[in-house]
Design a protein around this motif. Sequence first.
Motif, PDB file in Angstrom:
ATOM      1  N   UNK A  51       0.871  -1.172   0.000  1.00 26.97           N
ATOM      2  CA  UNK A  51       0.000   0.000   0.000  1.00 26.97           C
ATOM      3  C   UNK A  51       0.913   1.228   0.000  1.00 26.97           C
ATOM      4  N   UNK A  52       0.655   2.223  -0.858  1.00 26.70           N
ATOM      5  CA  UNK A  52       1.507   3.422  -0.866  1.00 26.70           C
ATOM      6  C   UNK A  52       1.524   4.113   0.496  1.00 26.70           C
ATOM      7  N   UNK A  53       2.700   4.526   0.914  1.00 30.59           N
ATOM      8  CA  UNK A  53       2.866   5.186   2.210  1.00 30.59           C
ATOM      9  C   UNK A  53       1.969   6.410   2.315  1.00 30.59           C
ATOM     10  N   UNK A  54       1.219   6.462   3.398  1.00 32.24           N
ATOM     11  CA  UNK A  54       0.355   7.598   3.675  1.00 32.24           C
ATOM     12  C   UNK A  54      -0.984   7.582   2.959  1.00 32.24           C
ATOM     13  N   UNK A  55      -1.234   6.575   2.117  1.00 37.73           N
ATOM     14  CA  UNK A  55      -2.498   6.520   1.366  1.00 37.73           C
ATOM     15  C   UNK A  55      -3.659   6.273   2.320  1.00 37.73           C
ATOM     16  N   UNK A  56      -4.706   7.094   2.208  1.00 40.10           N
ATOM     17  CA  UNK A  56      -5.895   6.950   3.052  1.00 40.10           C
ATOM     18  C   UNK A  56      -6.890   6.037   2.359  1.00 40.10           C
ATOM     19  N   UNK A  57      -7.497   5.134   3.046  1.00 43.22           N
ATOM     20  CA  UNK A  57      -7.284   4.695   4.424  1.00 43.22           C
ATOM     21  C   UNK A  57      -6.388   3.472   4.529  1.00 43.22           C
ATOM     22  N   UNK A  58      -5.971   2.918   3.377  1.00 43.37           N
ATOM     23  CA  UNK A  58      -5.259   1.648   3.356  1.00 43.37           C
ATOM     24  C   UNK A  58      -3.981   1.591   4.163  1.00 43.37           C
ATOM     25  N   UNK A  59      -3.132   2.625   4.021  1.00 39.52           N
ATOM     26  CA  UNK A  59      -1.861   2.594   4.742  1.00 39.52           C
ATOM     27  C   UNK A  59      -2.089   2.679   6.241  1.00 39.52           C
TER      28      UNK A  59
END
Length: 156
Positions: A51-59
């Motif tokens: 999951x990409x760093x900082x991606x909402x809400x997954x990260x």
Amino acid sequence: MPSGTSLSARVHDAQPYALGLFRFVVGLLFACHGAASLFGVLGGAMGGGTVPTGAWPGWYAAVIQLVGGGLAALGLGTRIAALIASGSMAYAYFTVHQGEGLWPLQNGGEPSAIYSWAFLLLVFTGPGAWALDRLFGAGRRPAAAVPPNERAHSTA
């Protein structure tokens, strides 16, 4: 089985240990979801990758999974970790899955629903046996507050 010992009493005596195993397994599996999403291990997120760093809400969910699951597995800060984990899975269920169908079986939200309820159970039951909370005093109750039938397990 010794005379005078009912099956119900034996099961009751084993309850803290069964709860400790439940906490460990649920926490470990939850932490594995977070590790897969954050680091691409164990098959990675969504079929591979991270999951990409900082991606909402997954990260943020993955961080909660890794940290909350690890804390729950260890029995450290169990109730608060379980509360946050339960809430994150309830959020995931209602924002990601619920719109796809009424029932978890229809909308792919079974893991979110199960984890949400499993962690909510730990909020109310506590960590059970073999929890690190007990080493640091967070899981201990004064002897007077421990019911007589649980006194043998309060230091487990």
